[in-house]
Design a protein around this motif. Sequence first.
Motif, mmCIF file in Angstrom:
data_model
loop_
_atom_site.group_PDB
_atom_site.id
_atom_site.type_symbol
_atom_site.label_atom_id
_atom_site.label_comp_id
_atom_site.label_asym_id
_atom_site.label_seq_id
_atom_site.Cartn_x
_atom_site.Cartn_y
_atom_site.Cartn_z
ATOM 1 N N GLY A 132 -2.892 2.657 -0.383
ATOM 2 C CA GLY A 132 -1.552 2.089 -0.358
ATOM 3 C C GLY A 132 -0.795 2.353 -1.632
ATOM 4 O O GLY A 132 0.408 2.646 -1.611
ATOM 5 N N GLU A 133 -1.476 2.269 -2.786
ATOM 6 C CA GLU A 133 -0.816 2.529 -4.075
ATOM 7 C C GLU A 133 -0.415 3.994 -4.199
ATOM 8 O O GLU A 133 0.655 4.318 -4.731
ATOM 9 C CB GLU A 133 -1.746 2.125 -5.212
ATOM 10 C CG GLU A 133 -1.949 0.623 -5.327
ATOM 11 C CD GLU A 133 -3.023 0.259 -6.326
ATOM 12 O OE1 GLU A 133 -3.020 -0.874 -6.822
ATOM 13 O OE2 GLU A 133 -3.898 1.118 -6.609
ATOM 14 N N ARG A 134 -1.269 4.884 -3.709
ATOM 15 C CA ARG A 134 -0.908 6.308 -3.734
ATOM 16 C C ARG A 134 0.304 6.566 -2.843
ATOM 17 O O ARG A 134 1.184 7.361 -3.191
ATOM 18 C CB ARG A 134 -2.091 7.164 -3.277
ATOM 19 C CG ARG A 134 -3.187 7.299 -4.310
ATOM 20 C CD ARG A 134 -4.070 8.502 -4.033
ATOM 21 N NE ARG A 134 -4.697 8.418 -2.719
ATOM 22 C CZ ARG A 134 -5.884 7.884 -2.493
ATOM 23 N NH1 ARG A 134 -6.571 7.349 -3.489
ATOM 24 N NH2 ARG A 134 -6.393 7.851 -1.274
ATOM 25 N N ALA A 135 0.352 5.907 -1.669
ATOM 26 C CA ALA A 135 1.486 6.084 -0.772
ATOM 27 C C ALA A 135 2.772 5.589 -1.419
ATOM 28 O O ALA A 135 3.819 6.254 -1.351
ATOM 29 C CB ALA A 135 1.235 5.355 0.543
ATOM 30 N N MET A 136 2.718 4.443 -2.069
ATOM 31 C CA MET A 136 3.902 3.904 -2.734
ATOM 32 C C MET A 136 4.333 4.796 -3.899
ATOM 33 O O MET A 136 5.525 5.003 -4.138
ATOM 34 C CB MET A 136 3.607 2.491 -3.224
ATOM 35 C CG MET A 136 3.477 1.466 -2.118
ATOM 36 S SD MET A 136 5.069 1.055 -1.356
ATOM 37 C CE MET A 136 5.730 -0.037 -2.603
ATOM 38 N N THR A 137 3.352 5.338 -4.619
ATOM 39 C CA THR A 137 3.676 6.252 -5.715
ATOM 40 C C THR A 137 4.338 7.517 -5.182
ATOM 41 O O THR A 137 5.304 8.034 -5.764
ATOM 42 C CB THR A 137 2.406 6.610 -6.501
ATOM 43 O OG1 THR A 137 1.782 5.415 -6.975
ATOM 44 C CG2 THR A 137 2.732 7.503 -7.679
ATOM 45 N N ALA A 138 3.822 8.027 -4.045
ATOM 46 C CA ALA A 138 4.415 9.210 -3.427
ATOM 47 C C ALA A 138 5.837 8.921 -2.958
ATOM 48 O O ALA A 138 6.729 9.768 -3.096
ATOM 49 C CB ALA A 138 3.557 9.682 -2.256
ATOM 50 N N VAL A 139 6.064 7.735 -2.394
ATOM 51 C CA VAL A 139 7.413 7.351 -1.965
ATOM 52 C C VAL A 139 8.344 7.275 -3.166
ATOM 53 O O VAL A 139 9.503 7.724 -3.112
ATOM 54 C CB VAL A 139 7.370 6.008 -1.209
ATOM 55 C CG1 VAL A 139 8.783 5.479 -0.976
ATOM 56 C CG2 VAL A 139 6.664 6.169 0.117
ATOM 57 N N ALA A 140 7.851 6.715 -4.276
ATOM 58 C CA ALA A 140 8.658 6.635 -5.493
ATOM 59 C C ALA A 140 9.037 8.028 -5.988
ATOM 60 O O ALA A 140 10.190 8.281 -6.375
ATOM 61 C CB ALA A 140 7.896 5.883 -6.581
ATOM 62 N N LEU A 141 8.077 8.968 -5.960
ATOM 63 C CA LEU A 141 8.360 10.335 -6.388
ATOM 64 C C LEU A 141 9.318 11.018 -5.422
ATOM 65 O O LEU A 141 10.225 11.754 -5.839
ATOM 66 C CB LEU A 141 7.061 11.124 -6.499
ATOM 67 C CG LEU A 141 7.180 12.580 -6.951
ATOM 68 C CD1 LEU A 141 7.850 12.663 -8.315
ATOM 69 C CD2 LEU A 141 5.806 13.247 -6.994
ATOM 70 N N LEU A 142 9.141 10.771 -4.130
ATOM 71 C CA LEU A 142 10.019 11.368 -3.121
ATOM 72 C C LEU A 142 11.469 10.952 -3.346
ATOM 73 O O LEU A 142 12.375 11.792 -3.385
ATOM 74 C CB LEU A 142 9.557 10.955 -1.723
ATOM 75 C CG LEU A 142 10.470 11.355 -0.558
ATOM 76 C CD1 LEU A 142 10.504 12.867 -0.408
ATOM 77 C CD2 LEU A 142 10.010 10.709 0.738
ATOM 78 N N PHE A 143 11.696 9.667 -3.530
ATOM 79 C CA PHE A 143 13.057 9.195 -3.736
ATOM 80 C C PHE A 143 13.582 9.562 -5.120
ATOM 81 O O PHE A 143 14.791 9.706 -5.303
ATOM 82 C CB PHE A 143 13.123 7.687 -3.524
ATOM 83 C CG PHE A 143 13.107 7.282 -2.076
ATOM 84 C CD1 PHE A 143 14.128 7.655 -1.220
ATOM 85 C CD2 PHE A 143 12.060 6.537 -1.560
ATOM 86 C CE1 PHE A 143 14.111 7.305 0.120
ATOM 87 C CE2 PHE A 143 12.032 6.171 -0.222
ATOM 88 C CZ PHE A 143 13.066 6.547 0.617
#
Length: 225
Positions: free
Chosen positions: A110-121
């Motif tokens: 979940g933390e990796r997914a949130m980090t990826a979302v942060a990088l995406l945006f």
Amino acid sequence: MGPVNLEAVHEYDELEDRYKFLEAQNTDLTNSQRELLEVIARINSTTRKLFGETFEQVRANFREMFGELFRGGRADLSLLDENDPLNCGIEISAKPPGKQLQSVSLLSGGERAMTAVALLFAIYMVRPSPFCILDEVDAPLDENNINCFIRVLERFVQQSQFIIITHNKRTIAKADVLYGVTMEERGVSKLVGVKLTAPAQAVTGAASNGGEHTPRQQRLAFAAR
């Protein structure tokens, strides 16, 4: 003096023409190589400058988005070789609230997914697009993180249209239009679309235009599969 080669002058002229032709070709190739190397050097210089500027913008946005999504913590991007930014990799470091600073590979799913979302945006803020598709980005997120994801998504909905493939009910509840595939008859798939927004209201001048209505522009479309 021995026998005389009566074709010597003709052969000499042919060889001289061949030599001049090959010499011209060699000169053209040498000049082309030099010009090509100069162009490559200019491209690399310009690319390195643009990449550096964009990287710093994404880096700043990433820090901001990470703190907003995790409600604290800090994250950073760093080049593995600053002397060769165009060929080196990028290290992502993240520190969710209450944890030590570590590589993103050591975080939970979940933390990796949130980090990826942060990088995406973060990248999206530098180069916004009018259209974006997100496929199951919220799958590993828990309920609390889903709320953070939706809150950030609503921030970008005003300027872009999003299509999100998801199974999460909270994410679907924020949609303007829902698309799904059903199978009323065995082996026959059917596409179903549902508008989840209120009916469009008539504009002020609708009466003068023959009662035409202007529909509300749809910004979020979700596909459940």
